[in-house]
Design an enzyme around this catalytic site. Structure first.
Site, PDB file in Angstrom:
ATOM      1  N   ARG A 161       0.859  -1.182   0.000  1.00 33.77           N
ATOM      2  CA  ARG A 161       0.000   0.000   0.000  1.00 33.77           C
ATOM      3  C   ARG A 161       0.895   1.232   0.000  1.00 33.77           C
ATOM      4  O   ARG A 161       2.022   1.201   0.509  1.00 33.77           O
ATOM      5  CB  ARG A 161      -0.896   0.031   1.236  1.00 33.77           C
ATOM      6  CG  ARG A 161      -1.825  -1.175   1.384  1.00 33.77           C
ATOM      7  CD  ARG A 161      -2.634  -1.064   2.673  1.00 33.77           C
ATOM      8  NE  ARG A 161      -3.575  -2.171   2.838  1.00 33.77           N
ATOM      9  CZ  ARG A 161      -3.317  -3.277   3.540  1.00 33.77           C
ATOM     10  NH1 ARG A 161      -2.149  -3.423   4.141  1.00 33.77           N
ATOM     11  NH2 ARG A 161      -4.229  -4.235   3.642  1.00 33.77           N
ATOM     12  N   LYS A 196      -2.381  -2.093   7.738  1.00 32.05           N
ATOM     13  CA  LYS A 196      -3.652  -1.728   8.350  1.00 32.05           C
ATOM     14  C   LYS A 196      -3.861  -2.492   9.650  1.00 32.05           C
ATOM     15  O   LYS A 196      -3.421  -3.627   9.799  1.00 32.05           O
ATOM     16  CB  LYS A 196      -4.805  -2.043   7.391  1.00 32.05           C
ATOM     17  CG  LYS A 196      -5.001  -1.006   6.291  1.00 32.05           C
ATOM     18  CD  LYS A 196      -6.258  -1.309   5.502  1.00 32.05           C
ATOM     19  CE  LYS A 196      -6.550  -0.236   4.475  1.00 32.05           C
ATOM     20  NZ  LYS A 196      -7.782  -0.521   3.716  1.00 32.05           N
ATOM     21  N   HIS A 267      -2.299   2.185  -5.821  1.00 25.12           N
ATOM     22  CA  HIS A 267      -3.116   1.004  -5.521  1.00 25.12           C
ATOM     23  C   HIS A 267      -3.351   0.163  -6.770  1.00 25.12           C
ATOM     24  O   HIS A 267      -3.607  -1.040  -6.670  1.00 25.12           O
ATOM     25  CB  HIS A 267      -4.438   1.423  -4.889  1.00 25.12           C
ATOM     26  CG  HIS A 267      -4.817   0.574  -3.716  1.00 25.12           C
ATOM     27  ND1 HIS A 267      -4.074   0.514  -2.545  1.00 25.12           N
ATOM     28  CD2 HIS A 267      -5.849  -0.297  -3.525  1.00 25.12           C
ATOM     29  CE1 HIS A 267      -4.638  -0.331  -1.703  1.00 25.12           C
ATOM     30  NE2 HIS A 267      -5.715  -0.843  -2.280  1.00 25.12           N
ATOM     31  N   ARG A 270      -0.669  -2.302  -6.723  1.00 22.53           N
ATOM     32  CA  ARG A 270      -0.959  -3.351  -5.733  1.00 22.53           C
ATOM     33  C   ARG A 270      -1.956  -4.353  -6.308  1.00 22.53           C
ATOM     34  O   ARG A 270      -1.789  -5.564  -6.170  1.00 22.53           O
ATOM     35  CB  ARG A 270      -1.499  -2.701  -4.462  1.00 22.53           C
ATOM     36  CG  ARG A 270      -1.927  -3.685  -3.362  1.00 22.53           C
ATOM     37  CD  ARG A 270      -2.254  -2.902  -2.101  1.00 22.53           C
ATOM     38  NE  ARG A 270      -3.054  -3.640  -1.143  1.00 22.53           N
ATOM     39  CZ  ARG A 270      -2.559  -4.458  -0.207  1.00 22.53           C
ATOM     40  NH1 ARG A 270      -1.258  -4.657  -0.139  1.00 22.53           N
ATOM     41  NH2 ARG A 270      -3.353  -5.076   0.649  1.00 22.53           N
ATOM     42  N   HIS A 293      -4.138  -9.141   3.997  1.00 20.12           N
ATOM     43  CA  HIS A 293      -5.582  -9.118   4.221  1.00 20.12           C
ATOM     44  C   HIS A 293      -5.925  -9.971   5.439  1.00 20.12           C
ATOM     45  O   HIS A 293      -5.485 -11.119   5.548  1.00 20.12           O
ATOM     46  CB  HIS A 293      -6.324  -9.676   3.007  1.00 20.12           C
ATOM     47  CG  HIS A 293      -6.334  -8.749   1.834  1.00 20.12           C
ATOM     48  ND1 HIS A 293      -6.619  -9.166   0.544  1.00 20.12           N
ATOM     49  CD2 HIS A 293      -6.101  -7.409   1.745  1.00 20.12           C
ATOM     50  CE1 HIS A 293      -6.552  -8.128  -0.277  1.00 20.12           C
ATOM     51  NE2 HIS A 293      -6.245  -7.059   0.423  1.00 20.12           N
ATOM     52  N   TYR A 302      -9.849 -10.861  -6.385  1.00 15.33           N
ATOM     53  CA  TYR A 302      -8.873 -11.072  -7.450  1.00 15.33           C
ATOM     54  C   TYR A 302      -9.162 -12.335  -8.258  1.00 15.33           C
ATOM     55  O   TYR A 302      -8.675 -12.474  -9.377  1.00 15.33           O
ATOM     56  CB  TYR A 302      -7.449 -11.098  -6.867  1.00 15.33           C
ATOM     57  CG  TYR A 302      -7.086  -9.758  -6.276  1.00 15.33           C
ATOM     58  CD1 TYR A 302      -6.835  -8.665  -7.096  1.00 15.33           C
ATOM     59  CD2 TYR A 302      -7.046  -9.570  -4.903  1.00 15.33           C
ATOM     60  CE1 TYR A 302      -6.542  -7.422  -6.558  1.00 15.33           C
ATOM     61  CE2 TYR A 302      -6.748  -8.335  -4.363  1.00 15.33           C
ATOM     62  CZ  TYR A 302      -6.502  -7.265  -5.193  1.00 15.33           C
ATOM     63  OH  TYR A 302      -6.220  -6.033  -4.666  1.00 15.33           O
TER      64      TYR A 302
END
Length: 324
Positions: A161, A196, A267, A270, A293, A302
């Site tokens: 990110r 995150k 992004h 990414r 994630h 994806y």
């Protein structure tokens, strides 16, 4: 059943005193931002007009009225996300009205916006991604060129990110972990990132990214006097840590210089990393770990990109894919 007459589009509602009180409450007691207050004002003006259109006082609206208004907005082309934001503003107003003893029931409480289809993330094709990664801007400042090339390689090669990228230090030091930053371990060939949810993860750095990083690190400190350089891996021409906005602008410019028809943002690289890795390996769990994630359902988008890619190949190549 509540009788909901057809609204009159020509009705113009006068400012409702209860709305004015609520907005004053939001401004002075809740201290909402000016932008939020503007949106609330517009949304409540719309609600007052809709209420006037069905000849029902604002505080006497029922759930059936709200559902009718939602259907009207949706059929008029407003997105599910936009309707959800409007409902949030209306819900806040009626919650306040309930606390004031003005209504017995919040008519918006159980109303939900239509589900919006989740847009697929935008990813580059493999050829375009490689073209951008291998782009060499002849005649550019060697210092800037080395830095920007390393940025592209890390974003595409590691799936970082942009916030994780700008949070990288060139070397770990006493404040790196305490201040929630990551770093590059050149010997191990790994990027240790702070993602995150304050979660750390380690991502392998490929050979191309390693070469670009070493080229950049060889030039990084040269324009600066001792002690004038930030600990950041990527710095600007004044020696301070690059911001996410700076990287967005540089990447957009670089993609245009490389001849890509689509302006590229961090992004997108990414997404390209994840999509291309999944196309090659089919290992969804590995992609989940590399992206950081928390939930596999986030990564599953994806698989839709992968199927979209396969569908395009089929349409273009199979003799029975399309009618002549």
């Amino acid at each position: 059943m509540v009788d909901v007459p057809t609204p009159q589009s020509t009705v113009v509602a006068a400012p409702d005193p209860h709305v004015q009180r609520y907005l004053a409450h939001a401004r002075f007691e809740k201290r909402l931002a000016a932008r939020t207050l503007t949106l609330y004002t517009l949304d409540l003006e719309r609600l007052a007009q809709l209420a006037a259109g069905v000849d029902v006082p604002l505080l006497q609206l029922q759930t059936a009225h709200i559902r009718r208004f939602v259907a009207q907005m949706h059929s008029g082309g407003r997105s599910g996300r936009g309707i959800a934001l409007i409902l949030s503003g209306w819900r806040g107003f009626f919650t306040w009205a309930g606390r004031q003893g003005l209504i017995a029931h919040n008519p918006v409480q159980d109303v939900r916006a239509p589900k919006a289809p989740k847009p697929l993330p935008k990813a580059l094709g493999v050829d375009d991604a490689v073209r951008l990664a291998e782009f060499d801007h002849a005649g550019a400042d060697p210092w800037l060129e080395a830095r920007d090339a390393a940025i592209v390689e890390l974003l595409y090669g590691c799936g970082l990110r942009v916030g994780e990228l700008v949070g990288l230090d060139a070397l770990p030091h006493a404040d790196t972990q305490r201040q929630g930053r990551g770093w590059i371990d050149l010997q191990a060939g790994e990027a240790h990132v702070f993602g995150k949810g304050s979660k750390r993860r380690s991502v392998p750095v490929g050979a191309a990214a390693m070469a670009a990083l070493q080229a950049w690190l060889g030039l990084r400190a040269t324009p600066f006097a001792a002690g004038a350089l930030d600990a950041a891996l990527f710095v600007g021409q004044r020696g301070a840590r690059l911001t996410a906005q700076s990287i967005w602008l540089r990447l957009r410019q670089r993609s245009q210089q490389a001849g890509l028809t689509t302006p590229v943002h961090p992004h997108m690289l990414r997404h390209s990393f994840a999509s291309h890795l999944l196309q090659s390996s089919g290992d969804l769990r590995a992609v989940q770990e590399l992206l950081g994630h928390a939930n596999i359902t986030t990564t599953q988008v994806y698989t839709r990109l992968d199927f979209q890619h396969l569908a395009k190949v089929y349409d273009a190549a199979h003799p029975r894919a399309r009618r002549k």
